[in-house]
Design a protein around this motif. Structure first.
Motif, PDB file in Angstrom:
ATOM      1  N   ARG A   1      58.847 -24.508  12.248  1.00  0.00           N
ATOM      2  CA  ARG A   1      58.269 -24.821  10.934  1.00  0.00           C
ATOM      3  C   ARG A   1      59.357 -25.332   9.995  1.00  0.00           C
ATOM      4  O   ARG A   1      59.190 -26.356   9.329  1.00  0.00           O
ATOM      5  CB  ARG A   1      57.594 -23.586  10.342  1.00  0.00           C
ATOM      6  N   ILE A   2      60.482 -24.663   9.961  1.00  0.00           N
ATOM      7  CA  ILE A   2      61.599 -25.074   9.107  1.00  0.00           C
ATOM      8  C   ILE A   2      62.109 -26.452   9.520  1.00  0.00           C
ATOM      9  O   ILE A   2      62.532 -27.247   8.681  1.00  0.00           O
ATOM     10  CB  ILE A   2      62.716 -24.020   9.154  1.00  0.00           C
ATOM     11  N   ALA A   3      62.037 -26.771  10.805  1.00  0.00           N
ATOM     12  CA  ALA A   3      62.483 -28.073  11.312  1.00  0.00           C
ATOM     13  C   ALA A   3      61.456 -29.183  11.078  1.00  0.00           C
ATOM     14  O   ALA A   3      61.689 -30.333  11.439  1.00  0.00           O
ATOM     15  CB  ALA A   3      62.811 -27.974  12.804  1.00  0.00           C
ATOM     16  N   GLY A   4      60.305 -28.846  10.481  1.00  0.00           N
ATOM     17  CA  GLY A   4      59.326 -29.872  10.131  1.00  0.00           C
ATOM     18  C   GLY A   4      58.148 -30.022  11.065  1.00  0.00           C
ATOM     19  O   GLY A   4      57.366 -30.967  10.937  1.00  0.00           O
ATOM     20  N   TYR A   5      57.986 -29.116  11.993  1.00  0.00           N
ATOM     21  CA  TYR A   5      56.872 -29.183  12.937  1.00  0.00           C
ATOM     22  C   TYR A   5      55.684 -28.378  12.402  1.00  0.00           C
ATOM     23  O   TYR A   5      55.854 -27.443  11.633  1.00  0.00           O
ATOM     24  CB  TYR A   5      57.278 -28.599  14.289  1.00  0.00           C
ATOM     25  N   ARG A   6      54.491 -28.752  12.848  1.00  0.00           N
ATOM     26  CA  ARG A   6      53.269 -28.007  12.511  1.00  0.00           C
ATOM     27  C   ARG A   6      52.845 -27.218  13.743  1.00  0.00           C
ATOM     28  O   ARG A   6      52.831 -27.753  14.856  1.00  0.00           O
ATOM     29  CB  ARG A   6      52.129 -28.958  12.130  1.00  0.00           C
ATOM     30  N   HIS A   7      52.479 -25.978  13.544  1.00  0.00           N
ATOM     31  CA  HIS A   7      51.993 -25.139  14.638  1.00  0.00           C
ATOM     32  C   HIS A   7      50.635 -25.677  15.077  1.00  0.00           C
ATOM     33  O   HIS A   7      49.745 -25.884  14.262  1.00  0.00           O
ATOM     34  CB  HIS A   7      51.876 -23.684  14.173  1.00  0.00           C
ATOM     35  N   ALA A   8      50.459 -25.908  16.370  1.00  0.00           N
ATOM     36  CA  ALA A   8      49.216 -26.482  16.866  1.00  0.00           C
ATOM     37  C   ALA A   8      48.394 -25.493  17.694  1.00  0.00           C
ATOM     38  O   ALA A   8      47.171 -25.530  17.647  1.00  0.00           O
ATOM     39  CB  ALA A   8      49.509 -27.732  17.700  1.00  0.00           C
ATOM     40  N   ALA A   9      49.058 -24.624  18.454  1.00  0.00           N
ATOM     41  CA  ALA A   9      48.306 -23.697  19.309  1.00  0.00           C
ATOM     42  C   ALA A   9      49.214 -22.596  19.820  1.00  0.00           C
ATOM     43  O   ALA A   9      50.437 -22.723  19.819  1.00  0.00           O
ATOM     44  CB  ALA A   9      47.697 -24.438  20.493  1.00  0.00           C
ATOM     45  N   ARG A  10      48.572 -21.536  20.294  1.00  0.00           N
ATOM     46  CA  ARG A  10      49.264 -20.418  20.929  1.00  0.00           C
ATOM     47  C   ARG A  10      48.415 -19.979  22.110  1.00  0.00           C
ATOM     48  O   ARG A  10      47.191 -19.929  22.017  1.00  0.00           O
ATOM     49  CB  ARG A  10      49.410 -19.267  19.951  1.00  0.00           C
ATOM     50  N   ARG A  11      49.052 -19.681  23.215  1.00  0.00           N
ATOM     51  CA  ARG A  11      48.353 -19.171  24.386  1.00  0.00           C
ATOM     52  C   ARG A  11      48.988 -17.849  24.794  1.00  0.00           C
ATOM     53  O   ARG A  11      50.197 -17.679  24.721  1.00  0.00           O
ATOM     54  CB  ARG A  11      48.458 -20.139  25.563  1.00  0.00           C
ATOM     55  N   LYS A  12      48.142 -16.952  25.272  1.00  0.00           N
ATOM     56  CA  LYS A  12      48.615 -15.653  25.734  1.00  0.00           C
ATOM     57  C   LYS A  12      48.667 -15.631  27.260  1.00  0.00           C
ATOM     58  O   LYS A  12      47.944 -16.361  27.925  1.00  0.00           O
ATOM     59  CB  LYS A  12      47.685 -14.553  25.230  1.00  0.00           C
ATOM     60  N   ASP A  13      49.519 -14.750  27.779  1.00  0.00           N
ATOM     61  CA  ASP A  13      49.580 -14.582  29.234  1.00  0.00           C
ATOM     62  C   ASP A  13      48.488 -13.606  29.679  1.00  0.00           C
ATOM     63  O   ASP A  13      47.685 -13.135  28.860  1.00  0.00           O
ATOM     64  CB  ASP A  13      50.978 -14.141  29.686  1.00  0.00           C
ATOM     65  N   LEU A  14      48.448 -13.301  30.951  1.00  0.00           N
ATOM     66  CA  LEU A  14      47.398 -12.429  31.478  1.00  0.00           C
ATOM     67  C   LEU A  14      47.479 -11.006  30.927  1.00  0.00           C
ATOM     68  O   LEU A  14      46.496 -10.277  30.939  1.00  0.00           O
ATOM     69  CB  LEU A  14      47.441 -12.409  33.004  1.00  0.00           C
ATOM     70  N   GLY A  15      48.638 -10.630  30.402  1.00  0.00           N
ATOM     71  CA  GLY A  15      48.799  -9.318  29.796  1.00  0.00           C
ATOM     72  C   GLY A  15      48.449  -9.292  28.323  1.00  0.00           C
ATOM     73  O   GLY A  15      48.578  -8.273  27.667  1.00  0.00           O
ATOM     74  N   GLY A  16      48.024 -10.448  27.786  1.00  0.00           N
ATOM     75  CA  GLY A  16      47.638 -10.532  26.386  1.00  0.00           C
ATOM     76  C   GLY A  16      48.778 -10.777  25.422  1.00  0.00           C
ATOM     77  O   GLY A  16      48.592 -10.734  24.201  1.00  0.00           O
ATOM     78  N   ARG A  17      49.976 -11.061  25.920  1.00  0.00           N
ATOM     79  CA  ARG A  17      51.140 -11.332  25.064  1.00  0.00           C
ATOM     80  C   ARG A  17      51.277 -12.831  24.825  1.00  0.00           C
ATOM     81  O   ARG A  17      51.047 -13.624  25.737  1.00  0.00           O
ATOM     82  CB  ARG A  17      52.406 -10.795  25.725  1.00  0.00           C
ATOM     83  N   PRO A  18      51.668 -13.239  23.619  1.00  0.00           N
ATOM     84  CA  PRO A  18      51.914 -14.658  23.379  1.00  0.00           C
ATOM     85  C   PRO A  18      52.932 -15.188  24.383  1.00  0.00           C
ATOM     86  O   PRO A  18      53.987 -14.576  24.580  1.00  0.00           O
ATOM     87  CB  PRO A  18      52.470 -14.697  21.961  1.00  0.00           C
ATOM     88  N   ARG A  19      52.615 -16.304  25.050  1.00  0.00           N
ATOM     89  CA  ARG A  19      53.487 -16.839  26.092  1.00  0.00           C
ATOM     90  C   ARG A  19      53.882 -18.290  25.861  1.00  0.00           C
ATOM     91  O   ARG A  19      54.911 -18.749  26.321  1.00  0.00           O
ATOM     92  CB  ARG A  19      52.805 -16.706  27.460  1.00  0.00           C
ATOM     93  N   SER A  20      53.052 -19.042  25.109  1.00  0.00           N
ATOM     94  CA  SER A  20      53.428 -20.424  24.824  1.00  0.00           C
ATOM     95  C   SER A  20      52.966 -20.809  23.425  1.00  0.00           C
ATOM     96  O   SER A  20      51.968 -20.292  22.927  1.00  0.00           O
ATOM     97  CB  SER A  20      52.876 -21.396  25.867  1.00  0.00           C
ATOM     98  N   LEU A  21      53.727 -21.706  22.832  1.00  0.00           N
ATOM     99  CA  LEU A  21      53.405 -22.237  21.510  1.00  0.00           C
ATOM    100  C   LEU A  21      53.410 -23.749  21.590  1.00  0.00           C
ATOM    101  O   LEU A  21      54.228 -24.333  22.309  1.00  0.00           O
ATOM    102  CB  LEU A  21      54.450 -21.789  20.478  1.00  0.00           C
ATOM    103  N   ALA A  22      52.515 -24.380  20.852  1.00  0.00           N
ATOM    104  CA  ALA A  22      52.452 -25.835  20.793  1.00  0.00           C
ATOM    105  C   ALA A  22      52.689 -26.262  19.348  1.00  0.00           C
ATOM    106  O   ALA A  22      52.213 -25.629  18.416  1.00  0.00           O
ATOM    107  CB  ALA A  22      51.108 -26.334  21.279  1.00  0.00           C
ATOM    108  N   PHE A  23      53.448 -27.344  19.203  1.00  0.00           N
ATOM    109  CA  PHE A  23      53.793 -27.874  17.882  1.00  0.00           C
ATOM    110  C   PHE A  23      53.594 -29.387  17.850  1.00  0.00           C
ATOM    111  O   PHE A  23      53.697 -30.054  18.880  1.00  0.00           O
ATOM    112  CB  PHE A  23      55.266 -27.589  17.542  1.00  0.00           C
ATOM    113  N   ARG A  24      53.353 -29.888  16.653  1.00  0.00           N
ATOM    114  CA  ARG A  24      53.300 -31.339  16.410  1.00  0.00           C
ATOM    115  C   ARG A  24      54.183 -31.652  15.215  1.00  0.00           C
ATOM    116  O   ARG A  24      54.415 -30.813  14.368  1.00  0.00           O
ATOM    117  CB  ARG A  24      51.872 -31.776  16.097  1.00  0.00           C
ATOM    118  N   VAL A  25      54.635 -32.879  15.175  1.00  0.00           N
ATOM    119  CA  VAL A  25      55.488 -33.305  14.054  1.00  0.00           C
ATOM    120  C   VAL A  25      54.609 -33.724  12.907  1.00  0.00           C
ATOM    121  O   VAL A  25      53.582 -34.310  13.072  1.00  0.00           O
ATOM    122  CB  VAL A  25      56.402 -34.462  14.478  1.00  0.00           C
TER     123      VAL A  25
END
Length: 85
Positions: free
Chosen positions: A61-85
């Motif tokens: 966010r500080i670098a200028g990207y917008r948060h686009a999505a978050r996916r959780k793993d099979l254990g329910g923990r956040p595992r990936s984040l997607a960003f756009r400029v």
């Protein structure tokens, strides 16, 4: 490295596992250059470690990207984040 699961220690690069004092050095390097490498409208997707969601989100966010999505793993923990400029 000795305390890691074999499937991690034997296959993941050491630089990916030990990213500086706070574990975010690789994310800083990616944030610095990814915007110039993405196609127009492109999305950057990153795998994150346990308990890194907030820190990685703030860094991008500080670098200028917008948060686009978050996916959780099979254990329910956040595992990936997607960003756009």
């Amino acid at each position: 490295m000795a305390s890691l699961e074999p499937e991690v220690a034997e296959f993941d690069p050491e630089r990916a596992l030990f990213g500086g004092d706070d574990g975010l050095d690789a994310y800083r390097a990616i944030a610095a250059v990814a915007a110039g490498l993405l196609a127009p409208g492109g999305t950057l997707v990153l795998e994150i470690g346990h308990r890194q969601e907030s820190a990685v989100s703030d860094l991008f966010r500080i670098a200028g990207y917008r948060h686009a999505a978050r996916r959780k793993d099979l254990g329910g923990r956040p595992r990936s984040l997607a960003f756009r400029v």
